[in-house]
Motif scaffolding. Structure first.
Motif, PDB file in Angstrom:
ATOM      1  N   ALA A  28       0.873  -1.408  -0.086  1.00  0.00           N
ATOM      2  CA  ALA A  28       0.098  -0.167  -0.162  1.00  0.00           C
ATOM      3  C   ALA A  28       1.154   1.416   0.310  1.00  0.00           C
ATOM      4  CB  ALA A  28      -1.002  -0.158   1.315  1.00  0.00           C
ATOM      5  N   ALA A  29       1.862   1.331   1.092  1.00  0.00           N
ATOM      6  CA  ALA A  29       2.543   2.551   0.754  1.00  0.00           C
ATOM      7  C   ALA A  29       3.706   3.204  -0.567  1.00  0.00           C
ATOM      8  CB  ALA A  29       4.136   1.933   1.576  1.00  0.00           C
ATOM      9  N   LEU A  30       3.871   1.737  -1.108  1.00  0.00           N
ATOM     10  CA  LEU A  30       4.176   1.888  -3.588  1.00  0.00           C
ATOM     11  C   LEU A  30       2.591   2.204  -3.649  1.00  0.00           C
ATOM     12  CD1 LEU A  30       6.915  -1.090  -3.258  1.00  0.00           C
ATOM     13  CD2 LEU A  30       7.631   1.306  -3.401  1.00  0.00           C
ATOM     14  N   ARG A  31       1.989   2.069  -3.384  1.00  0.00           N
ATOM     15  CA  ARG A  31       0.692   2.103  -4.328  1.00  0.00           C
ATOM     16  C   ARG A  31       1.047   3.640  -4.302  1.00  0.00           C
ATOM     17  NH1 ARG A  31      -1.617  -2.392  -3.299  1.00  0.00           N
ATOM     18  NH2 ARG A  31      -3.299  -1.563  -1.705  1.00  0.00           N
ATOM     19  N   ARG A  32       0.649   4.726  -3.346  1.00  0.00           N
ATOM     20  CA  ARG A  32       0.710   5.600  -2.403  1.00  0.00           C
ATOM     21  C   ARG A  32       1.035   6.809  -3.410  1.00  0.00           C
ATOM     22  NH1 ARG A  32      -1.113   3.777   2.435  1.00  0.00           N
ATOM     23  NH2 ARG A  32       1.382   4.361   2.779  1.00  0.00           N
ATOM     24  N   GLY A  33       2.234   5.932  -3.236  1.00  0.00           N
ATOM     25  CA  GLY A  33       3.341   7.038  -4.451  1.00  0.00           C
ATOM     26  C   GLY A  33       3.251   7.046  -5.754  1.00  0.00           C
ATOM     27  N   LEU A  34       3.021   6.067  -6.195  1.00  0.00           N
ATOM     28  CA  LEU A  34       3.190   5.667  -7.370  1.00  0.00           C
ATOM     29  C   LEU A  34       2.601   6.875  -8.374  1.00  0.00           C
ATOM     30  CD1 LEU A  34       2.121   1.958  -7.995  1.00  0.00           C
ATOM     31  CD2 LEU A  34       4.376   3.484  -8.717  1.00  0.00           C
ATOM     32  N   PRO A  35       1.799   7.405  -7.650  1.00  0.00           N
ATOM     33  CA  PRO A  35       0.987   9.246  -8.426  1.00  0.00           C
ATOM     34  C   PRO A  35       1.383  10.192  -8.709  1.00  0.00           C
ATOM     35  CG  PRO A  35      -0.438   8.257  -7.429  1.00  0.00           C
ATOM     36  CD  PRO A  35       0.552   7.230  -6.956  1.00  0.00           C
ATOM     37  N   HIS A  36       2.916  10.120  -7.760  1.00  0.00           N
ATOM     38  CA  HIS A  36       3.770  10.988  -7.674  1.00  0.00           C
ATOM     39  C   HIS A  36       5.270  11.014  -8.228  1.00  0.00           C
ATOM     40  CE1 HIS A  36       1.234  12.696  -4.633  1.00  0.00           C
ATOM     41  NE2 HIS A  36       1.163  11.754  -3.930  1.00  0.00           N
ATOM     42  N   LEU A  37       5.636   9.825  -9.032  1.00  0.00           N
ATOM     43  CA  LEU A  37       6.683   9.291  -9.569  1.00  0.00           C
ATOM     44  C   LEU A  37       6.863   9.877 -10.901  1.00  0.00           C
ATOM     45  CD1 LEU A  37       8.710   6.770  -9.398  1.00  0.00           C
ATOM     46  CD2 LEU A  37       7.630   5.713 -10.624  1.00  0.00           C
ATOM     47  N   ALA A  38       5.485  10.083 -11.664  1.00  0.00           N
ATOM     48  CA  ALA A  38       5.819  10.685 -13.260  1.00  0.00           C
ATOM     49  C   ALA A  38       6.313  12.592 -12.483  1.00  0.00           C
ATOM     50  CB  ALA A  38       4.936  10.941 -14.296  1.00  0.00           C
ATOM     51  N   PRO A  39       5.184  12.591 -11.718  1.00  0.00           N
ATOM     52  CA  PRO A  39       5.575  14.745 -11.415  1.00  0.00           C
ATOM     53  C   PRO A  39       7.283  14.855 -10.783  1.00  0.00           C
ATOM     54  CG  PRO A  39       3.626  14.232 -10.714  1.00  0.00           C
ATOM     55  CD  PRO A  39       4.391  13.132 -11.313  1.00  0.00           C
ATOM     56  N   ALA A  40       7.590  13.423 -10.697  1.00  0.00           N
ATOM     57  CA  ALA A  40       8.912  13.837  -9.655  1.00  0.00           C
ATOM     58  C   ALA A  40       9.757  13.368 -10.683  1.00  0.00           C
ATOM     59  CB  ALA A  40       9.150  12.506  -8.590  1.00  0.00           C
ATOM     60  N   ALA A  41       9.810  12.260 -11.726  1.00  0.00           N
ATOM     61  CA  ALA A  41      10.485  13.007 -12.735  1.00  0.00           C
ATOM     62  C   ALA A  41      10.674  13.677 -13.786  1.00  0.00           C
ATOM     63  CB  ALA A  41      10.305  11.177 -13.394  1.00  0.00           C
ATOM     64  N   LEU A  42       9.883  14.183 -13.455  1.00  0.00           N
ATOM     65  CA  LEU A  42       9.741  15.505 -14.757  1.00  0.00           C
ATOM     66  C   LEU A  42      10.184  16.396 -13.659  1.00  0.00           C
ATOM     67  CD1 LEU A  42       8.756  17.158 -17.452  1.00  0.00           C
ATOM     68  CD2 LEU A  42       6.458  17.703 -15.680  1.00  0.00           C
ATOM     69  N   ALA A  43      10.579  16.498 -12.470  1.00  0.00           N
ATOM     70  CA  ALA A  43      10.583  18.227 -11.855  1.00  0.00           C
ATOM     71  C   ALA A  43      12.353  17.910 -11.951  1.00  0.00           C
ATOM     72  CB  ALA A  43      10.240  17.688 -10.258  1.00  0.00           C
ATOM     73  N   GLY A  44      13.023  16.547 -11.857  1.00  0.00           N
ATOM     74  CA  GLY A  44      14.330  16.343 -12.260  1.00  0.00           C
ATOM     75  C   GLY A  44      14.716  16.492 -13.178  1.00  0.00           C
ATOM     76  N   LEU A  45      13.963  16.305 -14.536  1.00  0.00           N
ATOM     77  CA  LEU A  45      14.771  16.312 -15.663  1.00  0.00           C
ATOM     78  C   LEU A  45      14.479  18.236 -16.125  1.00  0.00           C
ATOM     79  CD1 LEU A  45      13.088  14.047 -17.765  1.00  0.00           C
ATOM     80  CD2 LEU A  45      15.453  14.264 -17.149  1.00  0.00           C
ATOM     81  N   VAL A  46      13.397  18.927 -15.049  1.00  0.00           N
ATOM     82  CA  VAL A  46      13.518  20.354 -15.567  1.00  0.00           C
ATOM     83  C   VAL A  46      14.808  21.533 -14.841  1.00  0.00           C
ATOM     84  CG1 VAL A  46      11.735  22.488 -14.885  1.00  0.00           C
ATOM     85  CG2 VAL A  46      10.898  20.592 -15.987  1.00  0.00           C
ATOM     86  N   VAL A  47      14.433  20.293 -13.860  1.00  0.00           N
ATOM     87  CA  VAL A  47      16.156  21.288 -11.980  1.00  0.00           C
ATOM     88  C   VAL A  47      17.366  20.961 -13.382  1.00  0.00           C
ATOM     89  CG1 VAL A  47      17.734  21.392 -10.568  1.00  0.00           C
ATOM     90  CG2 VAL A  47      15.139  21.316 -10.540  1.00  0.00           C
ATOM     91  N   THR A  48      17.415  19.358 -13.971  1.00  0.00           N
ATOM     92  CA  THR A  48      18.538  19.556 -14.408  1.00  0.00           C
ATOM     93  C   THR A  48      18.668  20.587 -16.012  1.00  0.00           C
ATOM     94  OG1 THR A  48      18.839  17.446 -14.047  1.00  0.00           O
ATOM     95  CG2 THR A  48      20.207  17.544 -16.345  1.00  0.00           C
ATOM     96  N   ALA A  49      17.730  20.470 -16.517  1.00  0.00           N
ATOM     97  CA  ALA A  49      17.615  21.838 -18.006  1.00  0.00           C
ATOM     98  C   ALA A  49      18.105  23.021 -17.035  1.00  0.00           C
ATOM     99  CB  ALA A  49      16.291  21.461 -18.428  1.00  0.00           C
ATOM    100  N   VAL A  50      17.784  23.426 -16.069  1.00  0.00           N
ATOM    101  CA  VAL A  50      17.371  24.718 -15.541  1.00  0.00           C
ATOM    102  C   VAL A  50      19.108  25.169 -15.272  1.00  0.00           C
ATOM    103  CG1 VAL A  50      16.330  26.332 -13.905  1.00  0.00           C
ATOM    104  CG2 VAL A  50      14.984  24.934 -14.923  1.00  0.00           C
ATOM    105  N   VAL A  51      19.222  23.969 -14.600  1.00  0.00           N
ATOM    106  CA  VAL A  51      20.764  24.274 -13.645  1.00  0.00           C
ATOM    107  C   VAL A  51      22.406  23.734 -15.100  1.00  0.00           C
ATOM    108  CG1 VAL A  51      22.845  22.974 -12.630  1.00  0.00           C
ATOM    109  CG2 VAL A  51      20.122  23.654 -12.016  1.00  0.00           C
ATOM    110  N   GLY A  52      21.669  22.616 -15.515  1.00  0.00           N
ATOM    111  CA  GLY A  52      22.994  23.393 -16.913  1.00  0.00           C
ATOM    112  C   GLY A  52      24.361  22.771 -15.874  1.00  0.00           C
ATOM    113  N   HIS A  53      24.930  23.615 -17.113  1.00  0.00           N
ATOM    114  CA  HIS A  53      26.774  23.600 -16.814  1.00  0.00           C
ATOM    115  C   HIS A  53      27.073  24.499 -15.427  1.00  0.00           C
ATOM    116  CE1 HIS A  53      27.895  20.330 -19.787  1.00  0.00           C
ATOM    117  NE2 HIS A  53      26.804  21.574 -20.928  1.00  0.00           N
ATOM    118  N   ALA A  54      25.760  25.488 -15.315  1.00  0.00           N
ATOM    119  CA  ALA A  54      25.938  26.750 -14.662  1.00  0.00           C
ATOM    120  C   ALA A  54      25.944  26.234 -12.554  1.00  0.00           C
ATOM    121  CB  ALA A  54      24.972  27.765 -14.684  1.00  0.00           C
TER     122      ALA A  54
END
Length: 100
Positions: A28-54
């Motif tokens: 149940a604990a993992l099932r509750r976290g599944l809806p947050h998986l895609a937004p967390a992955a997207l946030a990681g991609l966005v932060v990586t794109a914003v930070v870049g080499h700077a």
């Protein structure tokens, strides 16, 4: 060959997890976290794109990317449509590029 082995391993892991461990059999604990998986992955991609080499300072110093992200966030909050924030951010990025 360097890319083939990790690609096969990743694909195999996905297939095994999807077919052998369906979501309804997860704890149940993992099932509750599944809806947050895609937004967390997207946030990681966005932060990586914003930070870049700077480096981390790029998160603090405002720039055109921050404006695009703010507009995308407001559009996402207002319209609850996954495509509209992307289109809004691209439009802001284009306008900023043309005006600068």
């Amino acid at each position: 060959m360097t890319l083939l082995v990790p690609a096969v391993a990743t694909y195999g892991l996905r297939i095994v997890l999807i077919t052998l461990v369906p979501a309804h059999r997860l704890p149940a604990a993992l099932r509750r976290g599944l809806p947050h998986l895609a937004p967390a992955a997207l946030a990681g991609l966005v932060v990586t794109a914003v930070v870049g080499h700077a480096g981390p300072a790029a998160l603090v110093v405002p720039g055109p990317t921050h404006l695009a992200l703010v507009v995308a966030g407001l559009v996402a909050w207002r319209f609850r449509n996954p495509a509209l924030p992307v289109l809004a951010a691209v439009a802001v990025a284009i306008v900023v590029e043309v005006l600068s």
